[in-house]
Design a protein around this motif. Structure first.
Motif, PDB file in Angstrom:
ATOM      1  N   VAL A  31      45.984 105.967  59.172  1.00  0.00           N
ATOM      2  CA  VAL A  31      46.159 106.812  57.996  1.00  0.00           C
ATOM      3  C   VAL A  31      44.995 107.800  57.934  1.00  0.00           C
ATOM      4  CG1 VAL A  31      44.963 105.204  56.440  1.00  0.00           C
ATOM      5  CG2 VAL A  31      46.558 106.886  55.509  1.00  0.00           C
ATOM      6  N   PHE A  32      45.325 109.064  57.639  1.00  0.00           N
ATOM      7  CA  PHE A  32      44.332 110.116  57.476  1.00  0.00           C
ATOM      8  C   PHE A  32      44.519 110.743  56.100  1.00  0.00           C
ATOM      9  CE2 PHE A  32      45.214 109.794  61.969  1.00  0.00           C
ATOM     10  CZ  PHE A  32      43.976 109.939  62.592  1.00  0.00           C
ATOM     11  N   ARG A  33      43.417 111.116  55.465  1.00  0.00           N
ATOM     12  CA  ARG A  33      43.482 111.865  54.220  1.00  0.00           C
ATOM     13  C   ARG A  33      43.194 113.328  54.544  1.00  0.00           C
ATOM     14  NH1 ARG A  33      44.429 107.855  51.045  1.00  0.00           N
ATOM     15  NH2 ARG A  33      43.355 105.863  51.321  1.00  0.00           N
ATOM     16  N   LEU A  34      44.142 114.183  54.209  1.00  0.00           N
ATOM     17  CA  LEU A  34      44.084 115.592  54.599  1.00  0.00           C
ATOM     18  C   LEU A  34      43.863 116.454  53.369  1.00  0.00           C
ATOM     19  CD1 LEU A  34      46.403 117.396  57.070  1.00  0.00           C
ATOM     20  CD2 LEU A  34      46.167 118.302  54.762  1.00  0.00           C
ATOM     21  N   ARG A  35      42.987 117.451  53.515  1.00  0.00           N
ATOM     22  CA  ARG A  35      42.714 118.369  52.412  1.00  0.00           C
ATOM     23  C   ARG A  35      42.565 119.780  52.947  1.00  0.00           C
ATOM     24  NH1 ARG A  35      38.103 121.100  52.494  1.00  0.00           N
ATOM     25  NH2 ARG A  35      36.874 119.186  52.687  1.00  0.00           N
ATOM     26  N   VAL A  36      43.267 120.732  52.321  1.00  0.00           N
ATOM     27  CA  VAL A  36      43.135 122.139  52.706  1.00  0.00           C
ATOM     28  C   VAL A  36      42.663 122.946  51.501  1.00  0.00           C
ATOM     29  CG1 VAL A  36      44.884 122.050  54.539  1.00  0.00           C
ATOM     30  CG2 VAL A  36      45.582 122.599  52.195  1.00  0.00           C
ATOM     31  N   ILE A  37      41.967 124.038  51.778  1.00  0.00           N
ATOM     32  CA  ILE A  37      41.570 124.993  50.749  1.00  0.00           C
ATOM     33  C   ILE A  37      42.582 126.131  50.750  1.00  0.00           C
ATOM     34  CG2 ILE A  37      39.799 126.602  49.956  1.00  0.00           C
ATOM     35  CD1 ILE A  37      39.036 123.652  49.700  1.00  0.00           C
ATOM     36  N   ILE A  38      43.074 126.466  49.564  1.00  0.00           N
ATOM     37  CA  ILE A  38      44.117 127.490  49.427  1.00  0.00           C
ATOM     38  C   ILE A  38      43.543 128.676  48.662  1.00  0.00           C
ATOM     39  CG2 ILE A  38      46.434 127.971  48.577  1.00  0.00           C
ATOM     40  CD1 ILE A  38      46.786 124.849  48.620  1.00  0.00           C
ATOM     41  N   GLU A  39      43.651 129.847  49.276  1.00  0.00           N
ATOM     42  CA  GLU A  39      43.123 131.058  48.663  1.00  0.00           C
ATOM     43  C   GLU A  39      44.066 131.591  47.583  1.00  0.00           C
ATOM     44  OE1 GLU A  39      40.111 132.189  49.282  1.00  0.00           O
ATOM     45  OE2 GLU A  39      39.779 130.589  50.752  1.00  0.00           O
ATOM     46  N   GLU A  40      43.622 132.614  46.886  1.00  0.00           N
ATOM     47  CA  GLU A  40      44.398 133.170  45.783  1.00  0.00           C
ATOM     48  C   GLU A  40      45.717 133.789  46.247  1.00  0.00           C
ATOM     49  OE1 GLU A  40      42.037 135.851  43.497  1.00  0.00           O
ATOM     50  OE2 GLU A  40      40.549 134.333  42.952  1.00  0.00           O
TER      51      GLU A  40
END
Length: 301
Positions: free
Chosen positions: A236-245
């Motif tokens: 299991v991996f925890r994934l996080r992305v940054i989303i621009e405006e």
């Protein structure tokens, strides 16, 4: 460097068989089941300890006895309503290979049946049950803004974590969870600062919406490493992305929640092509934000 607050980090989980949990109704409330004469109650060995990491926060407490310790761990890689839950120790052996388990926390909510969950081992503690995404409280009302983090008021209705299977009851006597969850929320709010996001904006906002989820998830699933498949590696991996405006993805981070030596997930490569409707402030203005989810590689899931 991550910051640590009165914390001895538990051993990393070894080989786990993981899948997204599914809940269906079951009878019985946590406090009622824990009060049964034949219930096994695990009292705390030490206070809750909180680990402030660069990309995740962990809330850990040990229960039972020095000779047979047990562990409860709540983990977040972003400020979300849900969290990863790991329960480990000798008593978990009775639940470890069960096809389904009843699990409950909130005193006013009955236990729920989890038919798919992970299992593994925690070094020096023992067998573990792993619930990658556990939620408390009511679902967000459609069209209403949300606050990043776990509902502290709802956490105040939790006094224990209870497992039940075929009449066998195991209770981790956590004490009231309001204050520990509030501390966990502070930790994950700190993560927003580290990522260059505004914690104030995330106190009341409309989260980003993933527009091409099916296509991207399909690419991730299709690119499961063949060598790992042949070895039967699951994780299991925890994934996080940054989303621009503008809804574009500017950064992706993958946190491995299980120890897998050779499985190199392609999830971040695929996520850089994800398209989002941007997050918005309570006033409707586009804002920089994040999107977090769990990637579970499980043979036959």
């Amino acid at each position: 460097m991550g910051r640590m607050l009165s914390f001895s980090q538990p051993a990393v989980l070894a080989l786990a068989v993981l899948a997204t949990p599914q809940a269906v109704g079951a009878e019985g409330f946590p406090n009622d089941l824990a009060a049964r004469e034949d219930a096994v109650a695990l009292e705390p060995l030490a206070p809750w300890n909180l680990h402030f990491g660069e990309n995740k926060c962990r809330l850990v407490r040990y229960f039972g006895t020095q000779d047979e310790p047990h562990m409860a761990m709540l983990e977040q890689a972003a400020p979300r309503a849900g969290f990863g839950l790991t329960l480990a120790g000798p008593e978990i052996r009775s639940f470890h290979r069960a096809p389904s388990i009843e699990v409950g926390m909130e005193r006013d909510e009955p236990l729920q049946r989890r038919e798919r969950f992970g299992s593994g081992d925690v070094e020096q503690v023992g067998k573990a049950l792993i619930f990658p995404s556990y939620y408390i409280g009511p679902a967000r009302a459609e069209g209403a803004p949300m606050a990043a983090g776990i509902d502290v008021k709802e956490a105040g209705t939790i006094d224990r974590i209870v497992l039940e299977r075929r009449g066998r009851v195991l209770s981790f006597e956590t004490g009231n969870m309001g204050q520990p969850i509030e501390a966990l929320n502070i930790c994950t709010s700190d993560l927003l600062n580290v990522w260059g996001l505004d914690p104030e904006q995330h106190k009341s906002y409309f989260p980003a919406r993933w527009l091409n989820e099916r296509a991207v998830v399909g690419r991730i699933q299709a690119s499961y490493p063949r060598e790992a498949l042949n070895r039967g590696e699951q994780a299991v991996f925890r994934l996080r992305v940054i989303i621009e405006e503008d809804g574009s993805v500017s950064d992706c981070h993958l946190e491995n929640s299980t120890e897998v030596d050779r499985l190199d997930s392609p999830a971040c490569r695929s996520m850089m092509g994800a398209k989002f409707e941007p997050a918005r402030t309570a006033d409707g203005e586009a804002m920089r934000s994040f999107y977090a989810t769990t990637v579970s590689y499980s043979i036959g899931s």
